[in-house]
Write a protein that holds these residues in place. Sequence first.
Motif, short mmCIF file in Angstrom:
data_model
loop_
_atom_site.label_atom_id
_atom_site.label_comp_id
_atom_site.label_asym_id
_atom_site.label_seq_id
_atom_site.Cartn_x
_atom_site.Cartn_y
_atom_site.Cartn_z
N GLY A 175 0.81 -1.21 0.00
CA GLY A 175 0.00 0.00 0.00
C GLY A 175 0.84 1.26 0.00
N TRP A 176 1.93 1.24 0.79
CA TRP A 176 2.82 2.41 0.84
C TRP A 176 3.58 2.58 -0.46
N MET A 177 4.01 1.47 -1.06
CA MET A 177 4.71 1.55 -2.35
C MET A 177 3.84 2.21 -3.41
N TYR A 178 2.58 1.78 -3.48
CA TYR A 178 1.67 2.37 -4.46
C TYR A 178 1.50 3.87 -4.21
N TYR A 179 1.44 4.25 -2.94
CA TYR A 179 1.31 5.68 -2.61
C TYR A 179 2.53 6.46 -3.09
N ILE A 180 3.70 5.94 -2.83
CA ILE A 180 4.94 6.62 -3.23
C ILE A 180 5.03 6.73 -4.74
N TYR A 181 4.55 5.71 -5.46
CA TYR A 181 4.59 5.74 -6.92
C TYR A 181 3.38 6.46 -7.52
N GLN A 182 2.63 7.18 -6.67
CA GLN A 182 1.50 8.00 -7.11
C GLN A 182 0.40 7.18 -7.79
N LYS A 183 0.30 5.93 -7.42
CA LYS A 183 -0.80 5.08 -7.87
C LYS A 183 -1.80 4.99 -6.71
N THR A 184 -2.43 6.14 -6.45
CA THR A 184 -3.18 6.29 -5.21
C THR A 184 -4.42 5.42 -5.16
N ASP A 185 -5.08 5.20 -6.30
CA ASP A 185 -6.25 4.32 -6.31
C ASP A 185 -5.88 2.91 -5.88
N LEU A 186 -4.74 2.41 -6.39
CA LEU A 186 -4.28 1.08 -6.00
C LEU A 186 -3.87 1.06 -4.53
N SER A 187 -3.26 2.15 -4.07
CA SER A 187 -2.89 2.25 -2.65
C SER A 187 -4.13 2.13 -1.77
N CYS A 188 -5.17 2.86 -2.12
CA CYS A 188 -6.42 2.79 -1.36
C CYS A 188 -7.02 1.39 -1.40
N LYS A 189 -6.94 0.75 -2.56
CA LYS A 189 -7.50 -0.59 -2.71
C LYS A 189 -6.81 -1.59 -1.78
#
Length: 503
Positions: A175-189
């Motif tokens: 989840g944190w990796m997705y946030y750092i890579y600006q893939k916020t929808d995937l981070s939330c998922k």
Amino acid sequence: MDKQEQELVSEVRKLFYNCQLNQCINVVNKLDIGRSFNCHKIMQYYRGLSLFEYQETEKGQECFQNVIDENQIKNQGNVNEIDVMMRAMYQLEIYYTNVQQAEDLNCYLQKVFQDYETQHSLMPNYQKGIYLFGKGMFLFVENSREQNQIECTKLIEEAIQLTQEYKQEMMISLGWMYYIYQKTDLSCKVHQQLYSINPRYPSLANNFAISLHEIGKNGKAEELFLEEEKLRNKNQISIQNIAQFYFSLENIHKEREYYEKLFSIIPKTARIYHKYGQYLIRIGQKEKGLNLLMQGLQIDPQYCPIYQELSDIEYDNKNYLKAKEYIEKCIYQYPKDGYYMYRHAACLEALENYQEAIQAYKKAINLKNYLPYKIFSNAKLAMLHFKLNQHLNTIEEFLNTCNYKSVQSYQQKGNIIQTCIFLNQNSNVSLKDKLQLINKQNGYIVMRFEQFSTYVSDKNLQKLFLYRLDNLRAVLAIIAYQKYVESELIFQSQILHWDLFLN
């Protein structure tokens, strides 16, 4: 481990997963006596994570490092699953607050997951998911600042599918990796999936709230931030995140309330003095804020964010020499860090030490750095070369600013226009030199040559841009053919259909 030890490990893990961090630490301190070495390592793993989440960062590092050193002595370099997990989660916890330190330690994680694969891959107890998690975390720390995703998230996704025992640790990491890579929808998922499994996982509500705020879901984000506060009401990072959240909403009363809560936390750390001092300076209490920054350095003279803050303040006040001295304290601790080198170069430029600034900007590009500051460094180099009447170098550096994979559209358009103005109008550079410079370009920039051509009035340059782009497309077509088509065109005679290749 015998049955009693398995039950003890299960109890310790449950306490950590339930965010009962102090109880987890106390149980391990009390009962980790005379245990088998593997039981001891797992118990210390959860104790170390609890110390990190409880904001006892130094004790958390000491806990992990002690176990790592013990393992080296007792097992003489042999590693198992818990050794990989310990190194990988150690990296994540450090990454949260000190990216440079995590990068410096990353080689040790690489050695551990590689040793694990070498020692266990042919054995029945090999857990591929553990290996993939270690490798994925290594690649994340190694490449995240430059936004090179490579394959780290795919590795972690696969690891989660293959692993049950440490699934929650892997999910919080993904989840944190997705946030750092600006893939916020995937981070939330991913955060939502983990929340459905265990809403009390330490720091989950905080991380989930940050991702939701990023996509504008502020009502749910606020609920989660407050939920996190109840779970870890003395956690300085989550309290500071809540204060920052209210700042972004322009709720000055709530912002002040949470910054005051932050400063009430005991014991006070350099980070607390930094964030509260920064807040006071922003609201106009400059002298008090500066005093707090200095008090923070008394607690931790190695705390680089305060030196960086002081450097920025002096730079804004045009005290460039003092700004340079402060940022050099950061470079002394992290000489391989490109971000601090970029700040150093800006001070040198302001002091009109142009040749030194050019060398520093070049280092900022070649060292580990955040992607925007690599781009800014190329742009700064272009302008410095222009000041020095080195116009061919100016054009080359503007081209370099467009040669990154991830360039935001406004930067890309500005760089294209600036580059084409120089290409069109600069009479100090011959047409031959311009053509040679364009012709030697490789990389992502060639994909942008079609855009370049629309800004260029010179027909020779227009044609060259499009010619180079056509060449790239031809090469990509051949690569795609070899990778996806060629294997399907081999018949029993093993003869390739080269006529299709040539066409």
